[in-house]
Design an enzyme around this catalytic site. Structure first.
Site, short mmCIF file in Angstrom:
data_model
loop_
_atom_site.label_atom_id
_atom_site.label_comp_id
_atom_site.label_asym_id
_atom_site.label_seq_id
_atom_site.Cartn_x
_atom_site.Cartn_y
_atom_site.Cartn_z
N ALA A 64 6.90 -10.18 -35.32
CA ALA A 64 6.59 -8.94 -36.03
C ALA A 64 5.21 -9.10 -36.65
O ALA A 64 4.78 -10.22 -36.95
CB ALA A 64 7.64 -8.69 -37.11
N GLU A 132 10.64 -17.47 -39.03
CA GLU A 132 10.64 -16.58 -40.20
C GLU A 132 10.79 -17.33 -41.52
O GLU A 132 10.19 -16.94 -42.54
CB GLU A 132 11.76 -15.52 -40.07
CG GLU A 132 11.49 -14.45 -39.02
CD GLU A 132 11.97 -14.83 -37.63
OE1 GLU A 132 12.28 -16.01 -37.39
OE2 GLU A 132 12.02 -13.93 -36.78
N1 DAK Z 1 1.35 -10.94 -36.96
C1 DAK Z 1 0.07 -10.50 -37.09
N2 DAK Z 1 -1.00 -11.14 -36.54
C2 DAK Z 1 -0.74 -12.25 -35.85
C3 DAK Z 1 0.56 -12.78 -35.67
C4 DAK Z 1 1.65 -12.06 -36.25
N3 DAK Z 1 2.93 -12.43 -36.12
N4 DAK Z 1 0.47 -13.91 -34.93
C5 DAK Z 1 -0.84 -14.07 -34.67
N5 DAK Z 1 -1.58 -13.07 -35.21
C6 DAK Z 1 -3.01 -12.91 -35.15
C7 DAK Z 1 -3.73 -13.88 -36.06
O1 DAK Z 1 -3.75 -13.41 -37.37
C8 DAK Z 1 -5.11 -13.92 -35.42
O2 DAK Z 1 -5.83 -12.78 -35.82
P1 DAK Z 1 -7.42 -12.86 -36.20
O3 DAK Z 1 -7.49 -13.85 -37.31
O4 DAK Z 1 -8.07 -13.35 -34.92
O5 DAK Z 1 -7.77 -11.46 -36.57
C9 DAK Z 1 -4.80 -13.79 -33.94
O6 DAK Z 1 -3.50 -13.21 -33.85
C10 DAK Z 1 -4.78 -15.13 -33.21
O7 DAK Z 1 -3.89 -15.99 -33.91
P2 DAK Z 1 -4.32 -17.45 -34.41
O8 DAK Z 1 -5.79 -17.50 -34.72
O9 DAK Z 1 -3.38 -17.83 -35.50
O10 DAK Z 1 -4.06 -18.28 -33.09
P3 DAK Z 1 -3.63 -19.84 -32.99
O11 DAK Z 1 -3.73 -20.18 -31.55
O12 DAK Z 1 -4.40 -20.68 -33.98
O13 DAK Z 1 -2.10 -19.88 -33.45
C11 DAK Z 1 0.21 -19.09 -33.46
C12 DAK Z 1 -1.13 -19.22 -32.66
C13 DAK Z 1 1.18 -18.24 -32.66
C14 DAK Z 1 0.82 -20.51 -33.63
C15 DAK Z 1 -0.10 -18.50 -34.85
O14 DAK Z 1 -0.85 -17.28 -34.65
C16 DAK Z 1 1.12 -18.16 -35.64
O15 DAK Z 1 1.76 -19.06 -36.21
N6 DAK Z 1 1.45 -16.84 -35.71
C17 DAK Z 1 2.54 -16.36 -36.52
C18 DAK Z 1 3.85 -16.68 -35.84
C19 DAK Z 1 5.02 -16.24 -36.68
O16 DAK Z 1 5.21 -16.68 -37.81
N7 DAK Z 1 5.79 -15.31 -36.12
C20 DAK Z 1 6.95 -14.77 -36.79
C21 DAK Z 1 6.49 -13.50 -37.45
S1 DAK Z 1 7.73 -12.95 -38.56
C22 DAK Z 1 12.56 -8.18 -40.87
C23 DAK Z 1 12.04 -7.58 -39.77
C24 DAK Z 1 11.42 -8.36 -38.81
C25 DAK Z 1 11.32 -9.70 -38.99
C26 DAK Z 1 11.85 -10.29 -40.10
C27 DAK Z 1 12.49 -9.55 -41.03
N8 DAK Z 1 13.16 -7.39 -41.87
C28 DAK Z 1 12.58 -6.10 -42.07
C29 DAK Z 1 14.05 -7.94 -42.81
C30 DAK Z 1 10.58 -10.46 -38.04
C31 DAK Z 1 9.77 -11.42 -38.50
C32 DAK Z 1 8.81 -12.07 -37.65
O17 DAK Z 1 8.76 -11.95 -36.46
#
Ligand code: DAK
Length: 258
Positions: A64, A132
């Site tokens: 997300a 998350e």
């Molecule tokens: N959201 C927004 N932007 C993201 C993103 C994300 N999930 N993942 C990556 N990006 C963006 C980065 O901010 C970066 O943007 P700029 O800085 O270039 O503008 C670009 O994509 C490239 O990312 P990185 O520079 O970080 O690239 P790396 O190769 O260094 O790292 C990575 C790749 C995938 C390991 C890293 O980007 C990362 O850790 N991303 C976040 C992964 C993550 O935590 N995903 C889970 C998201 S939370 C709910 C509803 C839904 C949910 C939960 C609750 N309720 C309403 C209760 C769902 C939650 C999730 O999915």
């Protein structure tokens, strides 16, 4: 069709490509709405026999959209979770086989999106996870339910509670990914699988999918009864006659979806 999801056709197979590569295909509301609208288009089009879902660039979807989610209040967060759930439920309910071709990161909502597909093919470069808890959140798009059903409660707990990602080979080993391919073969392999299943009896494929979906949420006697009733129902179809006649005549069947 919104720019954040491409909807293309390869014969009887629809290919949806998440297209926000600069944000690693993070799922914001616009992207979820675009996925929902593409699914509705596929559902309307009776000539589509299989769906492949993949991502542009180096991610399938990195979850997300954290930037968009950051400012949500609790009611907005619940609404956002409902949007994801209804979108993924519509994907799961399509009466055609759906394949996730996971080309890179499938994290959080991205992993949950893959889980809403019938089966998962992964690139060797793919990474799966539910990170998350590292953000102080819990999965919000089905990760606590579909993941349990796919890999069992022990692996689901390790993935969700630790937040640590796993590689494609581990995803294969635990049954999260069905198959793993070199990155440059992934899409072709997914399309080939889609084309193959597209040639099967569409009514039988749709009913088998429905019986599996409903059966896994029912007790085993109810699931068996559902299978028996549906097996009988299939005998009312022309496709069943055609499939069996074609086998006996040693020719290829011509299914009409009726
Ligand atoms: N959201 C927004 N932007 C993201 C993103 C994300 N999930 N993942 C990556 N990006 C963006 C980065 O901010 C970066 O943007 P700029 O800085 O270039 O503008 C670009 O994509 C490239 O990312 P990185 O520079 O970080 O690239 P790396 O190769 O260094 O790292 C990575 C790749 C995938 C390991 C890293 O980007 C990362 O850790 N991303 C976040 C992964 C993550 O935590 N995903 C889970 C998201 S939370 C709910 C509803 C839904 C949910 C939960 C609750 N309720 C309403 C209760 C769902 C939650 C999730 O999915």
């Amino acid at each position: 069709m919104s720019d954040c999801v491409r909807n293309e056709r390869h014969g009887a197979v629809a290919v949806l490509t998440l297209n926000r590569p600069k944000a690693l295909n993070a799922l914001d509301r616009a992207t979820l709405n675009a996925i929902g609208s593409a699914i509705a288009d596929v559902a309307e089009d009776g000539s589509v026999r299989a769906l492949v879902l993949t991502g542009e660039g180096r991610a399938f979807a990195a979850g997300a959209d954290i930037a968009e989610m950051r400012g949500l209040d609790p009611l907005e967060a619940e609404k956002f979770s409902k949007l994801g759930h209804s979108t993924f439920a519509a994907l799961e309910a399509l009466p055609i086989p759906t394949l996730a071709a996971v080309n890179g990161y499938a994290l959080g909502g991205g992993c949950e999106l893959a889980l809403a597909c019938d089966w998962i093919y992964a690139s060797e470069k793919a990474r799966f996870g539910q990170p998350e808890v590292a953000l102080g959140l819990i999965p919000g798009f089905g990760g606590t339910s579909r993941l349990v059903r796919r890999v069992g409660v022990a692996w689901a707990k390790e993935l969700v509670l630790s937040g640590d990602p796993i590689r494609a080979d581990e995803a294969l080993r635990i049954g999260l990914a069905n198959r793993v391919f070199p990155g440059d073969e992934l899409l072709a392999r997914a399309l080939a699988a889609g084309e193959s299943v597209a040639a099967r009896g569409p009514l039988a494929v749709a009913l088998a999918k429905e019986v599996i979906e409903q059966g896994q949420d029912a007790d085993v006697r109810t699931a068996h009864a559902l299978e028996q009733k549906t097996f009988g129902l299939v005998f009312a179809s022309q496709d069943r006659e055609e499939g069996m006649d074609a086998f006996l005549a040693k020719r290829e069947p011509q299914f009409q979806n009726n």
